[in-house]
Design a protein around this motif. Structure first.
Motif, PDB file in Angstrom:
ATOM      1  N   ASP A 221       0.789  -1.069  -0.096  1.00  0.00           N
ATOM      2  CA  ASP A 221       0.054   0.093  -0.031  1.00  0.00           C
ATOM      3  C   ASP A 221       0.630   1.362  -0.203  1.00  0.00           C
ATOM      4  O   ASP A 221       0.526   2.182  -0.658  1.00  0.00           O
ATOM      5  CB  ASP A 221      -0.950   0.231   1.320  1.00  0.00           C
ATOM      6  CG  ASP A 221      -1.854   0.945   1.073  1.00  0.00           C
ATOM      7  OD1 ASP A 221      -2.638   1.184  -0.245  1.00  0.00           O
ATOM      8  OD2 ASP A 221      -2.204   1.885   2.183  1.00  0.00           O
ATOM      9  N   GLU A 222       1.921   1.245   0.816  1.00  0.00           N
ATOM     10  CA  GLU A 222       2.981   2.303   0.750  1.00  0.00           C
ATOM     11  C   GLU A 222       4.247   1.859   1.567  1.00  0.00           C
ATOM     12  O   GLU A 222       4.214   0.911   1.904  1.00  0.00           O
ATOM     13  CB  GLU A 222       2.148   3.645   1.444  1.00  0.00           C
ATOM     14  CG  GLU A 222       2.106   3.242   3.157  1.00  0.00           C
ATOM     15  CD  GLU A 222       1.637   4.443   3.845  1.00  0.00           C
ATOM     16  OE1 GLU A 222       2.288   4.862   4.967  1.00  0.00           O
ATOM     17  OE2 GLU A 222       0.565   4.959   3.376  1.00  0.00           O
ATOM     18  N   ILE A 223       5.240   2.904   0.964  1.00  0.00           N
ATOM     19  CA  ILE A 223       6.567   2.613   1.578  1.00  0.00           C
ATOM     20  C   ILE A 223       7.057   3.754   2.021  1.00  0.00           C
ATOM     21  O   ILE A 223       7.214   4.903   1.440  1.00  0.00           O
ATOM     22  CB  ILE A 223       7.504   2.142   0.231  1.00  0.00           C
ATOM     23  CG1 ILE A 223       6.765   0.945  -0.348  1.00  0.00           C
ATOM     24  CG2 ILE A 223       9.046   1.736   0.776  1.00  0.00           C
ATOM     25  CD1 ILE A 223       7.672   0.503  -1.574  1.00  0.00           C
ATOM     26  N   ASN A 224       7.327   3.755   3.385  1.00  0.00           N
ATOM     27  CA  ASN A 224       7.966   4.912   4.137  1.00  0.00           C
ATOM     28  C   ASN A 224       6.972   5.956   3.767  1.00  0.00           C
ATOM     29  O   ASN A 224       7.635   7.211   3.658  1.00  0.00           O
ATOM     30  CB  ASN A 224       9.357   5.174   3.499  1.00  0.00           C
ATOM     31  CG  ASN A 224      10.555   4.202   4.456  1.00  0.00           C
ATOM     32  OD1 ASN A 224      10.049   3.227   4.713  1.00  0.00           O
ATOM     33  ND2 ASN A 224      11.577   4.754   4.520  1.00  0.00           N
ATOM     34  N   GLY A 225       5.686   5.887   4.106  1.00  0.00           N
ATOM     35  CA  GLY A 225       4.732   6.710   3.829  1.00  0.00           C
ATOM     36  C   GLY A 225       4.329   7.267   2.416  1.00  0.00           C
ATOM     37  O   GLY A 225       3.802   8.223   2.199  1.00  0.00           O
ATOM     38  N   THR A 226       5.091   6.852   1.316  1.00  0.00           N
ATOM     39  CA  THR A 226       4.884   7.028  -0.156  1.00  0.00           C
ATOM     40  C   THR A 226       3.477   6.101  -0.451  1.00  0.00           C
ATOM     41  O   THR A 226       4.004   4.976  -0.462  1.00  0.00           O
ATOM     42  CB  THR A 226       5.938   7.001  -1.007  1.00  0.00           C
ATOM     43  OG1 THR A 226       7.213   7.819  -0.494  1.00  0.00           O
ATOM     44  CG2 THR A 226       5.773   7.234  -2.327  1.00  0.00           C
ATOM     45  N   SER A 227       2.578   6.748  -0.886  1.00  0.00           N
ATOM     46  CA  SER A 227       1.356   5.750  -1.517  1.00  0.00           C
ATOM     47  C   SER A 227       1.762   5.161  -2.615  1.00  0.00           C
ATOM     48  O   SER A 227       2.289   5.887  -3.274  1.00  0.00           O
ATOM     49  CB  SER A 227       0.098   6.683  -1.240  1.00  0.00           C
ATOM     50  OG  SER A 227      -1.103   6.068  -1.905  1.00  0.00           O
ATOM     51  N   LEU A 228       1.267   4.137  -2.877  1.00  0.00           N
ATOM     52  CA  LEU A 228       1.501   3.503  -4.212  1.00  0.00           C
ATOM     53  C   LEU A 228       0.017   3.221  -4.658  1.00  0.00           C
ATOM     54  O   LEU A 228      -0.084   2.384  -5.651  1.00  0.00           O
ATOM     55  CB  LEU A 228       2.130   1.987  -3.856  1.00  0.00           C
ATOM     56  CG  LEU A 228       3.587   2.091  -3.468  1.00  0.00           C
ATOM     57  CD1 LEU A 228       4.086   0.687  -3.301  1.00  0.00           C
ATOM     58  CD2 LEU A 228       4.177   2.998  -4.618  1.00  0.00           C
ATOM     59  N   ARG A 229      -1.065   3.907  -4.192  1.00  0.00           N
ATOM     60  CA  ARG A 229      -2.233   3.893  -4.798  1.00  0.00           C
ATOM     61  C   ARG A 229      -2.213   4.356  -6.162  1.00  0.00           C
ATOM     62  O   ARG A 229      -1.718   5.391  -6.538  1.00  0.00           O
ATOM     63  CB  ARG A 229      -3.534   4.590  -3.881  1.00  0.00           C
ATOM     64  CG  ARG A 229      -4.819   4.530  -4.341  1.00  0.00           C
ATOM     65  CD  ARG A 229      -5.511   2.959  -4.117  1.00  0.00           C
ATOM     66  NE  ARG A 229      -6.798   3.438  -4.397  1.00  0.00           N
ATOM     67  CZ  ARG A 229      -7.281   2.864  -5.459  1.00  0.00           C
ATOM     68  NH1 ARG A 229      -6.359   2.581  -6.432  1.00  0.00           N
ATOM     69  NH2 ARG A 229      -8.401   2.889  -5.768  1.00  0.00           N
ATOM     70  N   ASN A 230      -2.860   3.662  -6.996  1.00  0.00           N
ATOM     71  CA  ASN A 230      -2.921   4.126  -8.466  1.00  0.00           C
ATOM     72  C   ASN A 230      -1.698   4.171  -9.223  1.00  0.00           C
ATOM     73  O   ASN A 230      -1.358   5.129  -9.962  1.00  0.00           O
ATOM     74  CB  ASN A 230      -3.612   5.502  -8.607  1.00  0.00           C
ATOM     75  CG  ASN A 230      -4.382   5.809 -10.059  1.00  0.00           C
ATOM     76  OD1 ASN A 230      -4.645   4.960 -10.468  1.00  0.00           O
ATOM     77  ND2 ASN A 230      -4.264   6.887 -10.487  1.00  0.00           N
TER      78      ASN A 230
END
Length: 414
Positions: A221-230
């Motif tokens: 879903d996210e890595i170190n607070g970076t969202s991977l949505r879309n």
């Protein structure tokens, strides 16, 4: 006898069910999703669609319009909540943003403050049908606001980061965090489906495989607070490459729901994923086997039976063992400080260190590294763990990163 609206009657029962458990209401409460659905139905009831527009109007647009109309600062709290919702990259639809806003209001005990400005905004209130809407019915508004006041007295502890599926459902998935120290290979084979990053499989012997935390079908879903949505293709790999040599925290959405079944919004996507990985198993969770002495390996064995047991997987056990000894504390410093100004406690070269990491619970300022035990022959006989405590979480992360950057296996493989 005063008329009753079925929605308000059901909402009242749901509020009573929420309160019946007592204490804090979390995302695992079985009545939370139903309560949120009823609040949403009230806000949608009687909401009219614009005649000459291709955009479907939802209650989220009502709150957005309120912040645009008021320029005097009277709606500062509402404006802040709306802005916080608007910038969340995990939300792609008006439905998802409206739901996120309601969860924010529940957590902040601010539902009445959210709805009251809407009741005093005639231009926005005109979007609702006076015959159907609860918000424009004087006999229904008062009991509705009373229920909101009751909800505002309840303590809600909601995970606002777990919001990637609010576009589809009020029922949220299980979301957990996987922390990884720098390593040669995380070992995840990923697939991008409908803007989501799925774990297709784990490479045997890799860090992810050894940790046994991720499962094929889970979502990054996210890595170190970076969202991977879309996300687009290879985006997860690009994020990981930027974090080369640093510890990372991966937010994982489980494909299995709280009850052990497949999380419903993922059914079709998992079926498509299984076409690429037929070994993907989507059945009910297997029963847990009782632990026996023959099935487990004690932490002390892991630390003494050779180099293969000096990996990250033993750090948590080793740190607990060190803490249980309750040794007196000593002052130490990162090696960048001038010698002579601090007490020099020990020195280990990078080839002697097998792994480094932070202590997950209960104190994030504790970290440790495993080092080889070598007699005078310089032949490794086992591993020792050195546990240290930093003054702050930030200092702890910096020290762990410094140690990790000295290894020659900090490349990421995805």
């Amino acid at each position: 006898m005063a008329p009753k609206d079925p929605l308000l009657v059901t909402l009242k029962l749901c509020v009573l069910n929420l309160q019946s458990g007592g204490g804090v209401v979390s995302d695992t409460n079985p009545h939370l999703a139903s309560c949120c659905e009823l609040l949403e139905l009230v806000l949608r009831k009687g909401l009219q669609q614009p005649v000459l527009s291709l955009v479907h109007r939802d209650y989220w647009q009502c709150f957005e319009q309120l912040t645009r109309q008021d320029a005097c600062g009277r709606l500062s709290a509402l404006s802040l909540a709306v802005e916080q919702t608007r910038v969340c990259k995990k939300l792609l639809s008006a439905q998802g943003r409206g739901r996120y806003l309601l969860r924010l209001a529940l957590r902040g005990k601010a539902l009445p403050q959210l709805i009251t400005p809407l009741l005093h905004a005639p231009r926005v209130l005109e979007w609702y049908s006076p015959e159907m809407s609860i918000l424009r019915n004087e006999e229904f508004v008062e009991p509705f606001m009373s229920l909101l006041m009751v909800l505002s007295l309840t303590e809600f502890k909601l995970d606002m980061a777990n919001c990637s599926f609010l576009d589809e459902s009020w029922r949220l998935p299980v979301c957990e965090t996987y922390e990884v120290v720098p390593c040669r290979e995380v070992g995840m084979v990923l697939r991008y489906l409908s803007g989501r990053v799925f774990v297709l499989e784990l490479m045997p012997g890799s860090q992810a495989h050894v940790d046994n935390f991720l499962s094929p079908g889970d979502i990054i879903d996210e890595i170190n607070g970076t969202s991977l949505r879309n996300s687009k293709n290879k985006q997860a790999g690009e994020v990981l490459s930027q974090l080369k040599g640093f510890p990372i925290a991966i937010s994982v959405v489980r494909w299995r729901a709280q009850d052990g079944t497949v999380y419903q919004p993922l059914v079709k996507l998992l079926q498509a994923l299984r076409m690429e990985n037929p070994a993907l198993k989507l059945g009910p969770a297997p029963p847990q086997q009782p632990d026996t002495k023959d099935q487990t390996t004690s932490p002390s064995q892991c630390l003494k039976e050779g180099r293969q047991f000096g990996g990250r997987e033993v750090l948590q056990h080793a740190i607990r063992q060190v803490l249980q000894k309750n040794l007196p504390s000593k002052v130490m410093t990162p090696q960048s400080q001038p010698r002579g100004t601090w007490q020099h406690l020990f020195e280990h070269h990078y080839p002697e260190i097998s792994c480094v990491g932070r202590f997950g619970q209960p104190d994030y300022t504790i970290f440790a590294f495993c080092m080889t035990d070598s007699p005078e022959t310089h032949r490794p006989t086992g591993f020792s763990c050195i546990a240290l405590k930093a003054s702050t979480t930030e200092e702890c992360e910096e020290i762990v990163s410094r140690i990790a950057t000295g290894f020659k296996h900090t490349e990421w493989f995805v």
